[in-house]
Design a protein around this motif. Structure first.
Motif, PDB file in Angstrom:
ATOM      1  N   ASP A  43     -39.640 -38.192 -12.426  1.00  7.75           N
ATOM      2  CA  ASP A  43     -40.655 -37.468 -11.655  1.00  7.75           C
ATOM      3  C   ASP A  43     -40.765 -37.986 -10.221  1.00  7.75           C
ATOM      4  OD1 ASP A  43     -41.226 -35.927 -13.858  1.00  7.75           O
ATOM      5  OD2 ASP A  43     -42.864 -37.237 -14.532  1.00  7.75           O
ATOM      6  N   PHE A  44     -40.304 -39.217  -9.986  1.00  2.82           N
ATOM      7  CA  PHE A  44     -40.390 -39.791  -8.649  1.00  2.82           C
ATOM      8  C   PHE A  44     -39.231 -39.360  -7.752  1.00  2.82           C
ATOM      9  CE2 PHE A  44     -42.792 -42.885 -11.239  1.00  2.82           C
ATOM     10  CZ  PHE A  44     -44.017 -42.719 -10.617  1.00  2.82           C
ATOM     11  N   LEU A  45     -38.202 -38.738  -8.324  1.00  4.39           N
ATOM     12  CA  LEU A  45     -37.081 -38.248  -7.525  1.00  4.39           C
ATOM     13  C   LEU A  45     -37.423 -36.870  -6.982  1.00  4.39           C
ATOM     14  CD1 LEU A  45     -34.115 -39.227  -9.853  1.00  4.39           C
ATOM     15  CD2 LEU A  45     -34.935 -40.447  -7.850  1.00  4.39           C
ATOM     16  N   SER A  46     -36.988 -36.616  -5.767  1.00  2.98           N
ATOM     17  CA  SER A  46     -37.295 -35.314  -5.175  1.00  2.98           C
ATOM     18  C   SER A  46     -36.443 -34.231  -5.829  1.00  2.98           C
ATOM     19  CB  SER A  46     -37.040 -35.343  -3.671  1.00  2.98           C
ATOM     20  OG  SER A  46     -35.652 -35.409  -3.410  1.00  2.98           O
ATOM     21  N   LYS A  47     -36.911 -32.996  -5.695  1.00 10.54           N
ATOM     22  CA  LYS A  47     -36.186 -31.864  -6.277  1.00 10.54           C
ATOM     23  C   LYS A  47     -34.828 -31.697  -5.616  1.00 10.54           C
ATOM     24  CE  LYS A  47     -36.812 -27.125  -7.693  1.00 10.54           C
ATOM     25  NZ  LYS A  47     -37.721 -26.011  -7.830  1.00 10.54           N
ATOM     26  N   ALA A  48     -34.730 -32.001  -4.337  1.00 14.97           N
ATOM     27  CA  ALA A  48     -33.459 -31.872  -3.624  1.00 14.97           C
ATOM     28  C   ALA A  48     -32.409 -32.829  -4.186  1.00 14.97           C
ATOM     29  CB  ALA A  48     -33.664 -32.138  -2.141  1.00 14.97           C
ATOM     30  N   ILE A  49     -32.820 -34.027  -4.542  1.00 10.25           N
ATOM     31  CA  ILE A  49     -31.882 -34.992  -5.122  1.00 10.25           C
ATOM     32  C   ILE A  49     -31.383 -34.497  -6.469  1.00 10.25           C
ATOM     33  CG2 ILE A  49     -31.707 -37.307  -6.122  1.00 10.25           C
ATOM     34  CD1 ILE A  49     -33.545 -38.274  -3.899  1.00 10.25           C
ATOM     35  N   LEU A  50     -32.285 -34.004  -7.300  1.00 11.18           N
ATOM     36  CA  LEU A  50     -31.897 -33.518  -8.618  1.00 11.18           C
ATOM     37  C   LEU A  50     -30.967 -32.313  -8.530  1.00 11.18           C
ATOM     38  CD1 LEU A  50     -35.308 -33.841 -10.473  1.00 11.18           C
ATOM     39  CD2 LEU A  50     -33.329 -35.341 -10.622  1.00 11.18           C
ATOM     40  N   ILE A  51     -31.264 -31.383  -7.631  1.00 12.10           N
ATOM     41  CA  ILE A  51     -30.418 -30.209  -7.475  1.00 12.10           C
ATOM     42  C   ILE A  51     -29.047 -30.607  -6.931  1.00 12.10           C
ATOM     43  CG2 ILE A  51     -30.134 -28.079  -6.144  1.00 12.10           C
ATOM     44  CD1 ILE A  51     -33.147 -27.657  -6.453  1.00 12.10           C
ATOM     45  N   GLY A  52     -29.030 -31.514  -5.981  1.00 10.10           N
ATOM     46  CA  GLY A  52     -27.759 -31.987  -5.432  1.00 10.10           C
ATOM     47  C   GLY A  52     -26.890 -32.648  -6.492  1.00 10.10           C
ATOM     48  N   PHE A  53     -27.496 -33.447  -7.339  1.00 14.49           N
ATOM     49  CA  PHE A  53     -26.753 -34.097  -8.408  1.00 14.49           C
ATOM     50  C   PHE A  53     -26.192 -33.080  -9.391  1.00 14.49           C
ATOM     51  CE2 PHE A  53     -26.635 -35.944 -12.678  1.00 14.49           C
ATOM     52  CZ  PHE A  53     -25.722 -36.958 -12.462  1.00 14.49           C
ATOM     53  N   MET A  54     -27.018 -32.104  -9.772  1.00  8.58           N
ATOM     54  CA  MET A  54     -26.568 -31.099 -10.742  1.00  8.58           C
ATOM     55  C   MET A  54     -25.469 -30.215 -10.161  1.00  8.58           C
ATOM     56  SD  MET A  54     -29.982 -30.022 -12.857  1.00  8.58           S
ATOM     57  CE  MET A  54     -30.940 -29.533 -11.456  1.00  8.58           C
ATOM     58  N   VAL A  55     -25.603 -29.827  -8.894  1.00  9.99           N
ATOM     59  CA  VAL A  55     -24.585 -28.984  -8.269  1.00  9.99           C
ATOM     60  C   VAL A  55     -23.283 -29.762  -8.109  1.00  9.99           C
ATOM     61  CG1 VAL A  55     -23.960 -27.802  -6.124  1.00  9.99           C
ATOM     62  CG2 VAL A  55     -26.212 -27.456  -7.127  1.00  9.99           C
ATOM     63  N   ILE A  60     -17.594 -30.566  -9.901  1.00 10.44           N
ATOM     64  CA  ILE A  60     -16.545 -31.431 -10.447  1.00 10.44           C
ATOM     65  C   ILE A  60     -16.046 -30.895 -11.781  1.00 10.44           C
ATOM     66  CG2 ILE A  60     -16.105 -33.721 -11.424  1.00 10.44           C
ATOM     67  CD1 ILE A  60     -17.844 -34.854  -9.178  1.00 10.44           C
ATOM     68  N   VAL A  61     -16.959 -30.495 -12.653  1.00  9.02           N
ATOM     69  CA  VAL A  61     -16.555 -29.947 -13.956  1.00  9.02           C
ATOM     70  C   VAL A  61     -15.765 -28.659 -13.769  1.00  9.02           C
ATOM     71  CG1 VAL A  61     -17.437 -28.916 -16.078  1.00  9.02           C
ATOM     72  CG2 VAL A  61     -18.401 -31.057 -15.251  1.00  9.02           C
ATOM     73  N   ALA A  62     -16.215 -27.785 -12.885  1.00 12.33           N
ATOM     74  CA  ALA A  62     -15.517 -26.516 -12.662  1.00 12.33           C
ATOM     75  C   ALA A  62     -14.108 -26.745 -12.119  1.00 12.33           C
ATOM     76  CB  ALA A  62     -16.317 -25.641 -11.692  1.00 12.33           C
ATOM     77  N   LEU A  63     -13.946 -27.670 -11.175  1.00 10.60           N
ATOM     78  CA  LEU A  63     -12.617 -27.949 -10.629  1.00 10.60           C
ATOM     79  C   LEU A  63     -11.695 -28.522 -11.692  1.00 10.60           C
ATOM     80  CD1 LEU A  63     -13.460 -29.410  -7.111  1.00 10.60           C
ATOM     81  CD2 LEU A  63     -12.440 -27.196  -7.647  1.00 10.60           C
ATOM     82  N   GLN A  64     -12.215 -29.375 -12.541  1.00 10.98           N
ATOM     83  CA  GLN A  64     -11.390 -29.948 -13.600  1.00 10.98           C
ATOM     84  C   GLN A  64     -10.977 -28.889 -14.616  1.00 10.98           C
ATOM     85  OE1 GLN A  64     -10.053 -32.996 -13.842  1.00 10.98           O
ATOM     86  NE2 GLN A  64     -10.877 -33.412 -11.826  1.00 10.98           N
TER      87      GLN A  64
END
Length: 84
Positions: A43-55, A60-64
């Motif tokens: 909850d202390f991480l910003s939404k931008a960090i979480l979205i960046g990590f997921m994207v 990486i998964v899609a390229l592999q």
């Protein structure tokens, strides 16, 4: 990442031991976080960090997966962090 340190063809026993050990400790770490109920830390991480990590993970998964779909044999294996 393990193949950079140990060759699976030259030392298969050591490679397997390292793979199992790293998987075991990752599971212990995740179980400890769940048992101690430390999920609120996210909850202390910003939404931008979480979205960046997921994207980033999705890219990486899609390229592999594309290499298998298109039959590319010599695709990059350098998907880890850059070294200085």
């Amino acid at each position: 990442m393990l193949t950079e340190e140990v060759s699976p063809s030259e030392q298969p026993d050591l490679f397997l031991q390292l793979a199992l050990t790293s998987t075991f400790f990752a599971g212990i770490f995740q179980a400890a976080l769940g048992i101690l109920r430390l999920g609120f830390i996210i909850d202390f991480l910003s939404k931008a960090i979480l979205i960046g990590f997921m994207v980033g993970s999705a890219v990486i998964v899609a390229l592999q997966q594309l290499k298998g779909l298109h039959g590319i044999k010599h695709f990059t294996k350098k998907m880890q962090q850059l070294k200085d």
